[in-house]
Design an enzyme around this catalytic site. Structure first.
Site, PDB file in Angstrom:
ATOM      1  CE1 TYR A 126      -4.747   0.173   1.513  1.00  0.00           C
ATOM      2  CE2 TYR A 126      -4.113   1.540  -0.439  1.00  0.00           C
ATOM      3  CZ  TYR A 126      -5.012   1.082   0.444  1.00  0.00           C
ATOM      4  OH  TYR A 126      -6.466   1.246   0.335  1.00  0.00           O
TER       5      TYR A 126
ATOM      6  CD  GLU B 221      -2.014   5.135  -6.323  1.00  0.00           C
ATOM      7  OE1 GLU B 221      -2.784   6.061  -5.940  1.00  0.00           O
ATOM      8  OE2 GLU B 221      -2.078   3.796  -6.123  1.00  0.00           O
TER       9      GLU B 221
END
Lengths: 302, 233
Positions: B156, B163
């Site tokens: 994660y 991102e």
């Protein structure tokens, strides 16, 4: 008699309350709990018969719930509370100041020299409308509204003020911009008229709702039209105050022909529709003789 | 006719629904495995390939990541028990990165973040879709369950880093090119600044990422529990 108080999280036993009578009210129960734990002032407490049950009214005696000695009730901690009036004053004062601040065209938003550019008639009227709207809201908060709850969760202050203040900045930046393009005079003035009507309508409904409720009580009655013609909208919807409110913002959008203002109007409509549907359902549940044919917020639609 | 969605009041998915979901999840496992395979080829190729990593994976990524939009509808129509809003946020952030950044902004795919996010997304999705497929078939392979609820701990943050790096690269490029930006004057008195938009999306990670991360930890505790009690094969 004795009653056991359990927490809503995990049904943990918290306190045992003693020396109670059938006539002891929920408020007195909350006071007892408050004496046992200082952090839990009464406004922070929600007493229920079941973990997910509805909050019991402060004024009700425990006998009306059939509670005998040894019974269990549940306590939910609603978290730090803040007064409704306080929140309303903060969230409405912001838009007044923020909008008028943008009206002065600060250089850090618009660059140097923007303040000396001419201001269109439309921009001036829009600033007036916006200010009147929020001044009216502040006035109503102090003199008109009667609140059923005295407090709401503290986090709401942050959430509500962010919504109002940031949206104000967003709309104000555009309408007060030196390169703002007004619509035609006809469009502007007709919309201004509709804005005025909507404001009066909204105020009329607020006053009518206030008069529905005797001071110091939390009585609930079916709202009906009064001698004020603006209240006639009650015949069509349960929450005409929200209808008029949307009317104000739709008019403001048409008056300025400004997309950001339209987004603000739609955001408000969405939230008010959610509230209106909730209130409409509650009215229908509470009053078996509730007028059929009334919608929640938009006549004939929702 | 095949048994449609059951008449029980509980959301029971019929044979047709289950077949569809199995096919969907199976296709996703295959798709993401293929992307991982392409990545493996790229990293081990000698000499270094002519094409960039982005050019190599681009088509497959577009297909399989955007297909995830279907999952929002699966949730809305009760085909799966997931929360529609949560699914919407998860899929929206992925689609935003692929469409709004990697495809949308020329040069954004040169960011180092691409490697991070591709690694995190492929491994996560292969495990996740396998886990779902298992659920439909009614089998429980503990190693997959364990991976699903453990790998996220590292993946994660790695994925989010990738991102954010790509979003940042895009915001800098858009700042210079003024791509997808509307200025005054115009008849709707609107403005849109794509660079600001990208920065706002980045800012949203601050409140949303911890929530999603902690949610997964909560799920981990629920599913894997104390450890011994949940071991099944």
């Amino acid at each position: 008699m004795e009653i056991e108080v359990l927490s809503t999280s995990g049904s943990k036993p918290l306190f045992t309350l003693t020396g109670l009578a059938p006539s002891t009210t929920i408020k007195e129960i909350k006071d007892q709990i408050y004496r046992k734990k200082k952090a839990l002032y009464p406004e922070r407490q929600s007493i229920r018969l079941e973990v997910k049950g509805s909050s019991l009214k402060d004024s009700e005696p425990i006998s009306s719930f059939g509670l005998k000695s040894g019974a269990k009730i549940f306590l939910k901690d609603l978290g730090p509370q803040i007064g409704w009036k306080t929140v309303f004053l903060a969230e409405y004062a912001g838009p007044l100041f923020v909008y008028l601040w943008f009206y002065t065209r600060p250089w850090y938003f618009y660059g140097e020299g923007a303040a000396s550019q001419p201001i269109s008639q439309c921009t001036k009227i829009a600033a007036l409308c916006w200010s009147v709207h929020y001044a009216k809201r502040l006035f109503e908060t102090v003199f008109v509204h009667r609140f059923s709850h005295s407090t709401m969760p503290m986090f709401n202050l942050f959430k509500n003020c962010s919504y109002y203040w940031l949206f104000t900045a967003y709309v104000a930046y555009h309408v007060n911009h030196p390169l703002f393009t007004p619509p035609s005079d006809t469009q502007m003035y007709v919309s201004l008229g509709l804005f005025g009507v909507s404001q009066l309508g909204n105020l009329s409904i607020h006053v009518a709702l206030r008069n529905l409720r005797p001071p110091g009580t939390t009585v609930r009655k079916i709202p009906m039209p009064t001698s004020n013609p603006f209240t006639g909208l009650f015949n069509l919807v349960s929450c005409p105050n929200y209808t008029y409110e949307f009317g104000s913002w739709a008019s403001f959008t048409a008056m300025t022909q400004c997309l950001p203002a339209g987004l603000f109007a739609l955001a408000g409509l969405y939230q008010m529709t959610v509230w209106a549907i909730g209130k409409h359902k509650l009215y229908k549940k509470e009053f078996s003789n509730y007028p059929k044919g009334r919608k929640a917020i938009l006549p004939l639609l929702i | 006719m095949a048994n449609k969605t059951a008449s029980k009041s509980k959301k029971e998915v019929g044979f047709l629904g289950k077949t569809y979901l199995l096919a969907y999840n199976g296709a996703q496992v295959a798709g993401w495995s293929y992307i991982l395979y392409l990545m493996g080829q790229y990293y081990t190729a000698d000499p270094k390939p002519q094409q960039s990593l982005w050019e190599i994976v681009r088509t497959a990524l577009i297909i399989f990541q955007n297909a995830a939009v279907l999952e929002v509808f699966h949730a809305i129509f009760g085909l799966v028990s997931s929360n529609a809003m949560v699914t919407l946020f998860q899929v929206a952030s992925r689609v935003m990165v692929v469409c709004g950044v990697l495809i949308g902004v020329e040069g954004a795919s040169d960011s180092q973040g691409l490697h991070f996010l591709l690694f995190a997304w492929t491994v996560t999705e292969i495990i996740r879709y396998s886990f779902y497929a298992m659920g439909i078939l009614g089998v429980s392979i503990y190693p997959i369950v364990w991976c699903r609820y453990t790998f996220f701990i590292a993946l994660y943050p790695i994925g989010v880093t990738g991102e954010l790096l790509c979003l940042w690269a895009a915001s800098q490029l858009v700042g210079a090119s003024k791509q997808w930006t509307l200025t005054f004057p115009n008849s709707w008195n609107a403005t849109f600044n794509y660079q600001y938009f990208l920065v706002i999306v980045m800012a949203l990670y601050v409140p949303l990422f911890p929530q999603m991360y902690l949610h997964m930890f909560g799920q981990r505790k629920k599913v894997l529990g104390g450890g011994a009690s949940k071991k099944k094969n």
